[in-house]
Write a protein that holds these residues in place. Structure first.
Motif, short mmCIF file in Angstrom:
data_model
loop_
_atom_site.label_atom_id
_atom_site.label_comp_id
_atom_site.label_asym_id
_atom_site.label_seq_id
_atom_site.Cartn_x
_atom_site.Cartn_y
_atom_site.Cartn_z
N UNK A 30 45.12 51.09 49.97
CA UNK A 30 43.81 50.55 49.63
C UNK A 30 43.91 49.96 48.23
N UNK A 31 43.02 49.05 47.92
CA UNK A 31 43.05 48.45 46.60
C UNK A 31 41.74 47.78 46.26
N UNK A 32 41.64 47.39 45.01
CA UNK A 32 40.46 46.68 44.52
C UNK A 32 40.90 45.80 43.36
N UNK A 33 40.16 44.73 43.14
CA UNK A 33 40.45 43.86 42.01
C UNK A 33 39.17 43.20 41.52
N UNK A 55 34.94 40.03 42.86
CA UNK A 55 35.62 41.30 43.12
C UNK A 55 36.04 41.36 44.58
N UNK A 56 37.05 42.22 44.83
CA UNK A 56 37.62 42.33 46.17
C UNK A 56 38.00 43.78 46.43
N UNK A 57 37.79 44.23 47.68
CA UNK A 57 38.27 45.51 48.18
C UNK A 57 39.17 45.20 49.36
N UNK A 58 40.31 45.88 49.44
CA UNK A 58 41.26 45.58 50.50
C UNK A 58 41.92 46.88 50.99
N UNK A 59 42.31 46.86 52.24
CA UNK A 59 43.08 47.95 52.83
C UNK A 59 44.07 47.37 53.80
N UNK A 60 45.15 48.09 54.04
CA UNK A 60 46.13 47.55 54.97
C UNK A 60 47.28 48.49 55.22
N UNK A 61 48.31 47.92 55.79
CA UNK A 61 49.51 48.69 56.10
C UNK A 61 50.72 47.87 55.71
N UNK A 75 33.82 39.17 47.30
CA UNK A 75 32.57 38.62 46.79
C UNK A 75 32.92 37.72 45.61
N UNK A 76 32.53 36.46 45.69
CA UNK A 76 32.84 35.50 44.63
C UNK A 76 31.91 35.60 43.44
N UNK A 77 30.83 36.36 43.55
CA UNK A 77 29.85 36.44 42.48
C UNK A 77 28.78 35.39 42.66
N UNK A 78 27.98 35.21 41.62
CA UNK A 78 26.88 34.25 41.65
C UNK A 78 27.22 33.04 40.79
N UNK A 79 27.44 31.91 41.45
CA UNK A 79 27.65 30.66 40.73
C UNK A 79 26.28 30.07 40.42
N UNK A 80 26.06 29.67 39.19
CA UNK A 80 24.80 29.01 38.86
C UNK A 80 25.05 27.93 37.82
#
Length: 186
Positions: A30-33, A55-61, A75-80
């Motif tokens: 699992x990971x996050x960034x 931000x990103x959450x990821x899981x895998x093998x 999630x790319x956040x809020x562009x304005x």
């Protein structure tokens, strides 16, 4: 959509057909960034060039040091941005997020350092507002690809730094991020 199903099926098939390589870097993870996402495009001579916190959450093998599969939420956040439309200021806000499914290729440089590439399909949705009026953007799926470096801090924990490009129909968004990955069962 069917072209992506074939890609996903190919990734899964390749994972089972790869020879069993001796590897210390296998198993569930699992990971996050967190990082900066950049959006730049020209809509009918109206330029948007803005950044947001992503931000990103990821899981895998991880099957071997060289091949893995991953799924996650990004999630790319809020562009304005305020755009001048010939003496009329227009406030544009875009919120973009979605789910990823793809594969990773690794290149170990030492016992603690490796390079990696990633590619897959991004299933996304966007909310767009211009001066408070909502614009309907249909859900879609497009490709993503990128790469980075991974440094093992402990037997189970790694730090990652990467760049990923998300191709969203006619718009491309680049994300530069730092994060971690935790591997189970090592």
């Amino acid at each position: 959509m069917s072209r992506y199903i074939h890609t996903i099926q190919g990734l899964i098939l390749a994972a089972f057909l790869l020879p069993s390589l001796a590897s210390a870097d296998t198993g569930l993870f699992v990971g996050a960034s967190v990082g900066s996402s950049h959006l730049e495009d020209d809509f009918s001579n109206v330029s948007i060039d803005t950044d947001a916190t992503a931000y990103r959450f990821v899981g895998g093998f991880q099957f071997t040091d060289y091949f893995g599969i991953e799924a996650g939420y990004h999630n790319f956040g809020d562009f304005s941005e305020t755009i001048d439309l010939g003496q009329v200021l227009s406030r544009t806000e875009i919120n973009l997020d979605g789910w990823t499914l793809g594969g990773t290729l690794g290149l170990p440089l030492s016992d603690q350092v490796s390079l990696y590439g990633r590619a897959g399909v991004f299933f996304w949705d966007a909310d767009v507002e211009v001066n408070g009026f909502s614009i309907d953007v249909p859900q879609d799926e497009n490709s993503y690809y990128g790469g980075g470096a991974k440094i093992d801090v402990t037997q189970n924990l790694s730090l990652l730094g990467d760049w990923t490009r998300y191709e969203l129909d006619t718009i491309d968004s680049d994300v530069i991020s730092i994060g971690f990955q935790y591997r189970f069962g090592r």
